[in-house]
Design an enzyme around this catalytic site. Structure first.
Site, PDB file in Angstrom:
ATOM      1  N   LEU A   1       0.916  -1.117  -0.035  1.00  0.00           N
ATOM      2  CA  LEU A   1       0.091   0.156  -0.032  1.00  0.00           C
ATOM      3  C   LEU A   1       0.779   1.328  -0.056  1.00  0.00           C
ATOM      4  O   LEU A   1       0.432   2.389  -0.080  1.00  0.00           O
ATOM      5  CB  LEU A   1      -0.898   0.077   1.187  1.00  0.00           C
TER       6      LEU A   1
ATOM      7  N   THR B   1      10.112  -4.488   2.381  1.00  0.00           N
ATOM      8  CA  THR B   1       9.223  -5.200   2.963  1.00  0.00           C
ATOM      9  C   THR B   1       9.594  -6.667   2.813  1.00  0.00           C
ATOM     10  O   THR B   1      10.995  -6.726   2.303  1.00  0.00           O
ATOM     11  CB  THR B   1       7.919  -4.832   2.164  1.00  0.00           C
TER      12      THR B   1
ATOM     13  N   LYS C   1      13.596  -7.563   4.891  1.00  0.00           N
ATOM     14  CA  LYS C   1      14.181  -6.503   5.991  1.00  0.00           C
ATOM     15  C   LYS C   1      15.271  -6.902   6.638  1.00  0.00           C
ATOM     16  O   LYS C   1      15.949  -6.008   7.314  1.00  0.00           O
ATOM     17  CB  LYS C   1      12.817  -6.559   6.876  1.00  0.00           C
TER      18      LYS C   1
ATOM     19  N   ASN D   1      13.356  -1.164   7.545  1.00  0.00           N
ATOM     20  CA  ASN D   1      12.089  -1.021   6.657  1.00  0.00           C
ATOM     21  C   ASN D   1      12.224   0.591   5.788  1.00  0.00           C
ATOM     22  O   ASN D   1      11.655   0.701   4.929  1.00  0.00           O
ATOM     23  CB  ASN D   1      10.984  -1.117   7.232  1.00  0.00           C
TER      24      ASN D   1
ATOM     25  N   ASP E   1       8.574   1.139  11.623  1.00  0.00           N
ATOM     26  CA  ASP E   1       7.667   0.397  12.178  1.00  0.00           C
ATOM     27  C   ASP E   1       7.631   0.649  13.601  1.00  0.00           C
ATOM     28  O   ASP E   1       6.449   0.798  14.288  1.00  0.00           O
ATOM     29  CB  ASP E   1       7.725  -1.224  11.827  1.00  0.00           C
TER      30      ASP E   1
ATOM     31  N   GLY F   1       1.848 -12.974  20.241  1.00  0.00           N
ATOM     32  CA  GLY F   1       2.477 -13.290  19.175  1.00  0.00           C
ATOM     33  C   GLY F   1       3.997 -12.866  19.599  1.00  0.00           C
ATOM     34  O   GLY F   1       4.558 -11.948  20.158  1.00  0.00           O
TER      35      GLY F   1
ATOM     36  N   LEU G   1      -2.340  -4.579  15.577  1.00  0.00           N
ATOM     37  CA  LEU G   1      -1.779  -4.400  14.381  1.00  0.00           C
ATOM     38  C   LEU G   1      -2.593  -4.402  13.231  1.00  0.00           C
ATOM     39  O   LEU G   1      -1.940  -4.017  12.044  1.00  0.00           O
ATOM     40  CB  LEU G   1      -0.262  -5.124  14.251  1.00  0.00           C
TER      41      LEU G   1
HETATM   42  P1  NAP Z   1       4.849 -13.200  11.613  1.00  0.00           P
HETATM   43  O1  NAP Z   1       6.201 -12.934  11.655  1.00  0.00           O
HETATM   44  O2  NAP Z   1       4.559 -14.410  10.656  1.00  0.00           O
HETATM   45  O3  NAP Z   1       4.344 -13.326  13.095  1.00  0.00           O
HETATM   46  C1  NAP Z   1       3.164 -13.858  13.586  1.00  0.00           C
HETATM   47  C2  NAP Z   1       2.949 -14.448  15.071  1.00  0.00           C
HETATM   48  O4  NAP Z   1       1.673 -14.705  15.232  1.00  0.00           O
HETATM   49  C3  NAP Z   1       3.793 -15.629  15.301  1.00  0.00           C
HETATM   50  O5  NAP Z   1       4.535 -15.353  16.609  1.00  0.00           O
HETATM   51  C4  NAP Z   1       2.713 -16.677  15.262  1.00  0.00           C
HETATM   52  O6  NAP Z   1       3.218 -17.603  16.096  1.00  0.00           O
HETATM   53  C5  NAP Z   1       1.725 -15.914  15.820  1.00  0.00           C
HETATM   54  N1  NAP Z   1       0.283 -16.786  15.389  1.00  0.00           N
HETATM   55  C6  NAP Z   1      -0.027 -16.822  14.169  1.00  0.00           C
HETATM   56  N2  NAP Z   1      -1.223 -17.429  14.323  1.00  0.00           N
HETATM   57  C7  NAP Z   1      -1.477 -17.731  15.590  1.00  0.00           C
HETATM   58  C8  NAP Z   1      -2.490 -18.210  16.207  1.00  0.00           C
HETATM   59  N3  NAP Z   1      -3.548 -18.928  15.498  1.00  0.00           N
HETATM   60  N4  NAP Z   1      -2.539 -18.566  17.600  1.00  0.00           N
HETATM   61  C9  NAP Z   1      -1.374 -17.927  18.210  1.00  0.00           C
HETATM   62  N5  NAP Z   1      -0.361 -17.396  17.530  1.00  0.00           N
HETATM   63  C10 NAP Z   1      -0.420 -17.182  16.225  1.00  0.00           C
HETATM   64  O7  NAP Z   1       3.998 -12.051  11.151  1.00  0.00           O
HETATM   65  P2  NAP Z   1       4.270 -10.529  11.521  1.00  0.00           P
HETATM   66  O8  NAP Z   1       5.086  -9.804  10.220  1.00  0.00           O
HETATM   67  O9  NAP Z   1       4.742 -10.165  12.686  1.00  0.00           O
HETATM   68  O10 NAP Z   1       2.919  -9.872  11.210  1.00  0.00           O
HETATM   69  C11 NAP Z   1       1.957 -10.249  12.290  1.00  0.00           C
HETATM   70  C12 NAP Z   1       0.689  -9.126  12.083  1.00  0.00           C
HETATM   71  O11 NAP Z   1       0.891  -7.971  12.181  1.00  0.00           O
HETATM   72  C13 NAP Z   1       0.156  -9.255  10.657  1.00  0.00           C
HETATM   73  O12 NAP Z   1      -1.507  -9.182  10.794  1.00  0.00           O
HETATM   74  C14 NAP Z   1       0.602  -8.000   9.965  1.00  0.00           C
HETATM   75  O13 NAP Z   1      -0.347  -7.687   9.105  1.00  0.00           O
HETATM   76  C15 NAP Z   1       0.430  -7.088  10.983  1.00  0.00           C
HETATM   77  N6  NAP Z   1       1.430  -5.939  10.969  1.00  0.00           N
HETATM   78  C16 NAP Z   1       0.905  -4.717  10.774  1.00  0.00           C
HETATM   79  C17 NAP Z   1       1.884  -3.482  10.629  1.00  0.00           C
HETATM   80  C18 NAP Z   1       1.052  -2.152  10.736  1.00  0.00           C
HETATM   81  O14 NAP Z   1       1.854  -1.397  10.162  1.00  0.00           O
HETATM   82  N7  NAP Z   1      -0.127  -2.014  10.900  1.00  0.00           N
HETATM   83  C19 NAP Z   1       3.242  -3.674  10.528  1.00  0.00           C
HETATM   84  C20 NAP Z   1       3.462  -5.185  10.605  1.00  0.00           C
HETATM   85  C21 NAP Z   1       2.872  -6.241  10.829  1.00  0.00           C
HETATM   86  P3  NAP Z   1       4.247 -18.889  15.661  1.00  0.00           P
HETATM   87  O15 NAP Z   1       5.532 -18.213  15.810  1.00  0.00           O
HETATM   88  O16 NAP Z   1       3.917 -19.880  16.746  1.00  0.00           O
HETATM   89  O17 NAP Z   1       3.914 -19.468  14.269  1.00  0.00           O
END
Ligand code: NAP
Length: 288
Positions: free
Chosen positions: A20, A66, A70, A91, A106, A130, A228
């Site tokens: 985006l 991205t 990263k 980032n 971030d 998480g 988030l």
């Molecule tokens: P990531 O590295 O894949 O981390 C996701 C985490 O969530 C991991 O620790 C994973 O656990 C855990 N998880 C996933 N499904 C789960 C479940 N069903 N039950 C319990 N834990 C669960 O992803 P990320 O990059 O950190 O992003 C995470 C979220 O943040 C996404 O929704 C992304 O869109 C959002 N985000 C938003 C922004 C923003 O600017 N607003 C910026 C960055 C990210 P495991 O390690 O055990 O698999």
């Protein structure tokens, strides 16, 4: 209008089609009336070094990074901010006389809505749901805020331990401990700030929430619930927390503020945050 003097900004990723950032940054560039353009650059992982050398050759002014670049970008930079080193991810990159400098906006983006609340955070316990990439930016941010304790909750003990270990050498020295998901009921009543960094509740699973009704009912009445996720907006977690009397903060604000912080680094002037937010809402169909 693009002219011979137009300066280049962009985002690198693989894939990058869904980013985006071009929407948000080009809206800001148009509003400011500066002669820049912000482009998406799809770059395969094995082409990263070549691409960065190419950016130097063509005089690109700066770029966002991205997935999956990263972490991989870090050895290619001449300077990396302390927060980005602690998070282990960059980032935002900009040109200097010496080469390329990088930081992690971030962290800035996550902190922006919290800092605007003008609170004393020294007594606040933070519960981070998480332990992935975004959780790292949250831990760095909460550490900068001076929170009393940061409890990171996850579902996998080995990943939680690796997460904790990874902060041992960090200059931030966060007051961090890691816990399994099944300890939530004893932790939620003590937390002043609960941050969902899992994808639970993200489109299309819009009825899912990381916390069920009985856990949500244990939240402090004036706790802050921060998700988030930016689509849907608000998420089920934020809807339910709001109904419990908590203060909701959504992921759109973090997304906007990380972009605004990057633009301010590149242009050395204030970013039009309202225009950036509006462009994202329009793109995501969140106009009300
Ligand atoms: P990531 O590295 O894949 O981390 C996701 C985490 O969530 C991991 O620790 C994973 O656990 C855990 N998880 C996933 N499904 C789960 C479940 N069903 N039950 C319990 N834990 C669960 O992803 P990320 O990059 O950190 O992003 C995470 C979220 O943040 C996404 O929704 C992304 O869109 C959002 N985000 C938003 C922004 C923003 O600017 N607003 C910026 C960055 C990210 P495991 O390690 O055990 O698999």
């Amino acid at each position: 209008m693009i002219t011979g003097a137009t300066q280049l900004l962009g985002v690198i990723g693989h894939p990058v089609e869904h980013s985006l950032s071009p929407i948000m940054h080009n809206a800001a560039i148009a509003q400011l009336g500066v002669n820049y353009v912000y482009l998406p650059f799809p770059i395969e992982p094995d082409q990263l070094e070549t691409a960065i050398a190419g950016f130097s050759a063509i005089g690109l002014r700066g770029f966002n990074i991205t997935l999956p670049h990263k972490q991989a970008i870090i050895p290619l930079l001449t300077e990396v901010s302390e927060a980005a080193q602690a998070v282990g991810a960059v980032n935002t990159v900009w040109r200097t006389d010496a080469g390329w400098s990088g930081c992690n906006t971030d962290v800035t983006g996550f902190l922006a809505p919290l800092k605007s609340m003008d609170r004393d955070w020294s007594q606040t316990i933070v519960l981070v749901l998480g332990n992935g990439g975004a959780a790292r930016a949250v831990v760095a941010g909460c550490s900068q805020l001076g929170c009393a304790a940061i409890w990171v909750v996850g579902r996998n003990q080995a990943k939680l331990e690796a997460f904790q270990q990874s902060w041992l050498a960090s200059p931030l020295q966060p007051k961090l401990s890691v816990h399994l998901w099944d300890t939530l009921s004893e932790r939620i009543p003590q937390a002043g700030l609960i941050v969902n960094t899992t994808p639970i509740g993200m489109h299309p699973h819009i009825d899912a929430s990381p916390l069920g009704p009985s856990l949500l009912a244990q939240m402090q009445p004036a706790a802050i619930a921060y998700d988030l996720i930016y689509t849907p907006n608000p998420t089920q977690f934020l809807r339910q927390a709001d109904a419990q009397g908590a203060i909701p903060i959504d992921g759109l604000e973090m997304l906007v503020r990380q972009g605004a912080a990057a633009l301010e680094i590149w242009l050395q002037r204030s970013a039009p945050v309202d225009i950036m937010r509006r462009s994202l809402k329009q793109q995501l169909g969140l106009d009300s």
